[in-house]
Design a protein around this motif. Structure first.
Motif, short mmCIF file in Angstrom:
data_model
loop_
_atom_site.label_atom_id
_atom_site.label_comp_id
_atom_site.label_asym_id
_atom_site.label_seq_id
_atom_site.Cartn_x
_atom_site.Cartn_y
_atom_site.Cartn_z
N LEU A 92 102.59 12.89 -14.16
CA LEU A 92 101.75 12.07 -15.05
C LEU A 92 102.13 12.31 -16.50
O LEU A 92 102.17 11.38 -17.31
CB LEU A 92 100.27 12.41 -14.83
N ARG B 206 104.91 6.29 -23.99
CA ARG B 206 104.84 6.41 -25.44
C ARG B 206 106.21 6.19 -26.07
O ARG B 206 106.34 5.49 -27.08
CB ARG B 206 104.32 7.80 -25.83
N ARG C 282 94.57 6.79 -13.64
CA ARG C 282 94.98 8.21 -13.62
C ARG C 282 95.68 8.60 -14.92
O ARG C 282 95.47 9.69 -15.44
CB ARG C 282 95.92 8.45 -12.43
N TYR D 67 94.25 11.44 -17.30
CA TYR D 67 95.05 12.63 -17.57
C TYR D 67 95.29 12.78 -19.07
O TYR D 67 95.17 13.87 -19.62
CB TYR D 67 96.40 12.60 -16.84
N GLU D 68 95.59 11.68 -19.72
CA GLU D 68 95.85 11.78 -21.16
C GLU D 68 94.63 12.29 -21.91
O GLU D 68 94.73 13.09 -22.83
CB GLU D 68 96.29 10.43 -21.74
N LEU E 226 94.64 15.68 -24.14
CA LEU E 226 94.22 15.77 -25.54
C LEU E 226 93.05 16.73 -25.68
O LEU E 226 92.97 17.50 -26.65
CB LEU E 226 93.83 14.38 -26.07
N ALA F 147 92.54 19.34 -23.94
CA ALA F 147 93.09 20.68 -23.88
C ALA F 147 93.65 21.09 -25.23
O ALA F 147 93.47 22.22 -25.69
CB ALA F 147 94.19 20.75 -22.81
N LEU G 33 90.72 21.81 -27.49
CA LEU G 33 90.10 23.09 -27.12
C LEU G 33 90.93 24.24 -27.66
O LEU G 33 90.41 25.24 -28.13
CB LEU G 33 90.01 23.22 -25.60
N GLU H 204 94.78 22.94 -19.96
CA GLU H 204 94.40 21.67 -19.33
C GLU H 204 93.40 21.90 -18.21
O GLU H 204 92.44 21.13 -18.06
CB GLU H 204 95.66 20.96 -18.78
N ALA I 133 90.14 22.52 -19.82
CA ALA I 133 89.56 21.29 -20.36
C ALA I 133 88.91 20.47 -19.25
O ALA I 133 87.79 19.96 -19.41
CB ALA I 133 90.64 20.47 -21.07
N ILE J 188 93.47 15.20 -11.15
CA ILE J 188 93.57 14.74 -12.54
C ILE J 188 94.91 15.14 -13.16
O ILE J 188 95.57 14.35 -13.81
CB ILE J 188 92.40 15.28 -13.39
N ARG J 189 95.34 16.38 -12.89
CA ARG J 189 96.58 16.84 -13.50
C ARG J 189 97.81 16.31 -12.77
O ARG J 189 98.91 16.32 -13.33
CB ARG J 189 96.64 18.37 -13.55
N GLY J 190 97.65 15.93 -11.52
CA GLY J 190 98.79 15.39 -10.78
C GLY J 190 99.73 16.46 -10.28
O GLY J 190 100.84 16.15 -9.85
N PRO K 87 84.68 19.23 -28.70
CA PRO K 87 85.22 17.99 -29.28
C PRO K 87 84.89 16.82 -28.36
O PRO K 87 85.03 16.95 -27.14
CB PRO K 87 86.72 18.25 -29.33
N LEU L 98 84.94 13.44 -26.21
CA LEU L 98 86.00 12.79 -25.46
C LEU L 98 86.32 11.40 -26.01
O LEU L 98 87.41 10.90 -25.82
CB LEU L 98 85.61 12.66 -23.98
N GLU L 99 85.35 10.79 -26.68
CA GLU L 99 85.58 9.45 -27.21
C GLU L 99 86.78 9.44 -28.16
O GLU L 99 87.54 8.49 -28.20
CB GLU L 99 84.36 8.94 -27.98
N GLU L 100 86.91 10.55 -28.91
CA GLU L 100 88.00 10.59 -29.89
C GLU L 100 89.36 10.76 -29.21
O GLU L 100 90.37 10.84 -29.87
CB GLU L 100 87.79 11.77 -30.84
N MET L 101 89.36 10.89 -27.90
CA MET L 101 90.59 11.30 -27.25
C MET L 101 91.29 10.23 -26.46
O MET L 101 92.02 10.51 -25.54
CB MET L 101 90.31 12.47 -26.34
N GLY M 68 93.84 8.50 -27.12
CA GLY M 68 94.99 8.30 -28.00
C GLY M 68 95.86 7.12 -27.58
O GLY M 68 96.23 6.29 -28.40
N LEU M 69 96.12 7.05 -26.29
CA LEU M 69 97.00 5.99 -25.80
C LEU M 69 96.42 4.61 -26.05
O LEU M 69 97.11 3.70 -26.47
CB LEU M 69 97.19 6.16 -24.29
N LEU M 70 95.13 4.51 -25.75
CA LEU M 70 94.49 3.20 -25.88
C LEU M 70 94.51 2.71 -27.31
O LEU M 70 94.87 1.57 -27.59
CB LEU M 70 93.04 3.28 -25.39
N GLN N 227 96.46 3.55 -29.69
CA GLN N 227 97.82 3.22 -30.07
C GLN N 227 98.17 1.82 -29.56
O GLN N 227 98.74 1.00 -30.27
CB GLN N 227 98.76 4.25 -29.44
N ASP N 228 97.78 1.58 -28.31
CA ASP N 228 98.08 0.29 -27.71
C ASP N 228 97.40 -0.84 -28.46
O ASP N 228 98.00 -1.88 -28.70
CB ASP N 228 97.61 0.27 -26.25
#
Lengths: 270, 200, 200
Positions: A44, A52, A126, A130-131, A135, A137, A140, B111, B114, B130-132, B183, B185-188, B190-192, B194-195
């Motif tokens: 992932l 990206r 997913r 995961y992202e 972030l 992590a 934190l 991770e 988190a 979640i981590r895969g 912190p 989660l809303e602030e996190m 990032g990908l979205l 950016q998109d």
């Protein structure tokens, strides 16, 4: 641990030179690839990096492009015989499957439940989840940690050792006495007499009163305010003391004053 | 350190012996300075013979916070109670006395933490999904040994997998009072973001 | 905490960056409050980039001693350097945070005490006869040291053995007004009879 793989960051450094893209034909030292592999937390993470890096839209992933990018990394890893976690291969299969499903015409209404759904939806979910955690992590890790970013205060406290004395409750005495009685019963030849405790207490009291070694008037050994039972107890106590030769009782003349004093040797012991 | 304390009196008016606020403040200060772990209000109240009102103790604690405003340490409230810490800006100097720093946790550990922090309670399987990737037991052991996570139960499915959650000590060590202070989660996403920017 | 610090300047005039005394005092304070072991002057000087004069550091330390004059802890000099400690008079309060379980007397001590309490005055021989075992002098010394028994005389038999009795302090410590408040022997013999019945 190594820094996270950001799009702008080089994939690896070889002899100090940043390696921004995987060279297709050049020989890559296996060490460098291991660094690449270690940089990613899993398939992932690698996919996120590719998305990206190639500026792909995570909400409308071009599966053909992403799958091709992913496969070229996997091929490269395998060509160099790097031990590849099974998850990477599994993800390759997932990508190919999604890609092929997208090529198929969607069955019209045949499968109402699944048919309408974008085959990429699960992957998208997913990746986003995961992202978010990736972030989280990082955030934190940026929070100040005790011991790493700040110290806890701990001032010495010198405890002078105060000798702690055992607490004894009346119940403890009772239990101790019961234990004695129980044992005494087992050894039948020991006879533990039952006796009025008040007599014993009075005996001790009188002995203390007579500690000075002088004769004490007999009547002084009685507490007139104690009531008749108390007088009787005191009288029995004096008789008991006399029986145990702990006191001497004298009367110089008939109906004269009676005096009591502790036995000679009893006083000498003081 | 402060004279204000004298004017305060405990709420509990019927107390036979009035609590000397200045003296009790010294006791609070000594207790907090000699204990690394945070002390709860309930524990701090045990330091007095007289039953004390929460507000009375809290006011003295606030006075102590003020007393130490210009010092190298600070009193603050975290999940488990009140505790002193050296100001973070002192760390760069204090590191000179103690050059061995605790190791930084790997990305895998952070991770995992988190996911447990934001999705608790979770099983190892949840984390792996979640981590895969497979989550090694070493990672969970590291976090458990630090006292940051613990098992709060099992999920009622075959195999009865353990459910992990973060502890109050984790919050204490990050100088937080509750999970809400993590912190957000809303602030996190990032990908979205950016998109969205890329799309517009 | 104190403003005096600003007026001080390090002896070492050629230092490129003059040391901010107030700031350095904060660093000293944080270092001393986070370390239980004493810190020597040499170690404290390591906390500064600029080489410092002993006298400069010692003056700041003296200021800190003053700053904490009214607090629950005190800064002092010991053989190996400087360190903070809780004021000794705080200990009695701080012990409440970690109450230790009080020790218990052995069965031998308790039985001896019971015999002396119920059968006083008694000699060591009496106690041994009732308990059926030798009574060590250590047991009697323990109870005498506690102030719970004393010698009230000797019995007039060969060897003149001491007669032991319980004291008023023993009654006070057990919260009794008189020996008669001890559980009565009748009650206990009742229990014993019950046992006998049960056994038969």
């Amino acid at each position: 641990m190594t820094e996270t793989a950001q799009p702008a960051n080089p994939v690896a450094h070889i002899h100090g030179e940043p390696l921004l893209e995987m060279p297709q034909d050049l020989y890559i030292p296996p060490d460098a690839l291991e660094v690449v592999l270690e940089t990613f937390q899993g398939p992932l993470d690698l996919l996120l990096y590719l998305i990206r890096k190639h500026n792909l839209d995570v909400l409308d992933i071009p599966m053909a492009q992403l799958t091709q990018q992913y496969m070229s990394y996997i091929d490269m890893m395998q060509r160099h015989r790097l031990e590849l976690a099974a998850e990477y291969l599994l993800m390759a299969a997932v990508l190919i499957e999604i890609k092929s499903r997208m090529l198929l015409p969607r069955p019209p209404k045949a499968n109402e439940e699944e048919g309408g759904e974008d085959p990429r939806a699960e992957l998208m979910r997913r990746l986003l989840e995961y992202e978010q955690m990736k972030l989280a992590a990082q955030k934190l890790n940026e929070l100040p940690q005790a011991g790493r970013d700040f110290e806890l205060v701990q001032v010495l406290i010198e405890r002078t050792v105060v000798e702690r004395l055992p607490n004894v409750a009346v119940e403890d005495l009772r239990q101790a006495w019961l234990a004695i009685l129980a044992r005494a019963k087992q050894n039948a030849h020991h006879k533990v007499r039952r006796e009025e405790l008040s007599v014993r207490e009075r005996m001790t009291h009188i002995l203390r009163t007579l500690r000075h070694g002088e004769f004490e008037a007999f009547e002084n050994l009685f507490d007139a305010n104690g009531g008749i039972p108390q007088l009787v107890v005191s009288f029995i106590a004096i008789l008991e003391l006399a029986k145990e030769t702990l006191v001497e009782i004298t009367q110089s003349e008939t109906l004269g004053n009676i005096y009591v004093r502790a036995s000679r040797n009893l006083v000498a012991a003081e | 350190m402060s004279e204000q304390a004298e004017t305060l009196s405990p709420q509990n008016e019927e107390a036979a012996v009035p609590v000397d606020a200045a003296q009790f403040k010294q006791v609070l200060e000594a207790a907090l300075l000699t204990t690394q772990e945070p002390l709860s209000l309930a524990e701090l109240k045990k330091l007095s013979d007289t039953p004390l009102d929460n507000k009375f103790v809290e006011e003295l604690l606030e006075q102590l916070v003020q007393d130490y405003a210009d010092s190298g340490v600070e009193l603050g409230r975290v999940a488990n109670g009140w505790r002193f810490r050296a100001r973070p800006e002192m760390q760069v100097w204090l590191d000179r006395l103690n050059p061995q720093k605790p190791p930084r946790y790997s990305r895998a550990v952070m991770e995992t933490l988190a996911i447990i922090a934001y999705r608790q309670p979770v099983t190892r399987g949840d984390i792996e999904e979640i981590r895969g990737v497979v989550v090694s037991s070493q990672i969970l052991k590291t976090l458990e040994a630090r006292g940051w996570i613990d098992v709060v139960g099992t999920r009622d499915v075959p195999g009865k997998p353990s459910l992990f959650a973060t502890t109050k000590q984790m919050l204490d060590d990050l100088n937080l009072r509750s999970l809400q202070e993590l912190p957000s989660l809303e602030e996190m996403s990032g990908l979205l973001e950016q998109d969205e920017q890329a799309a517009s």
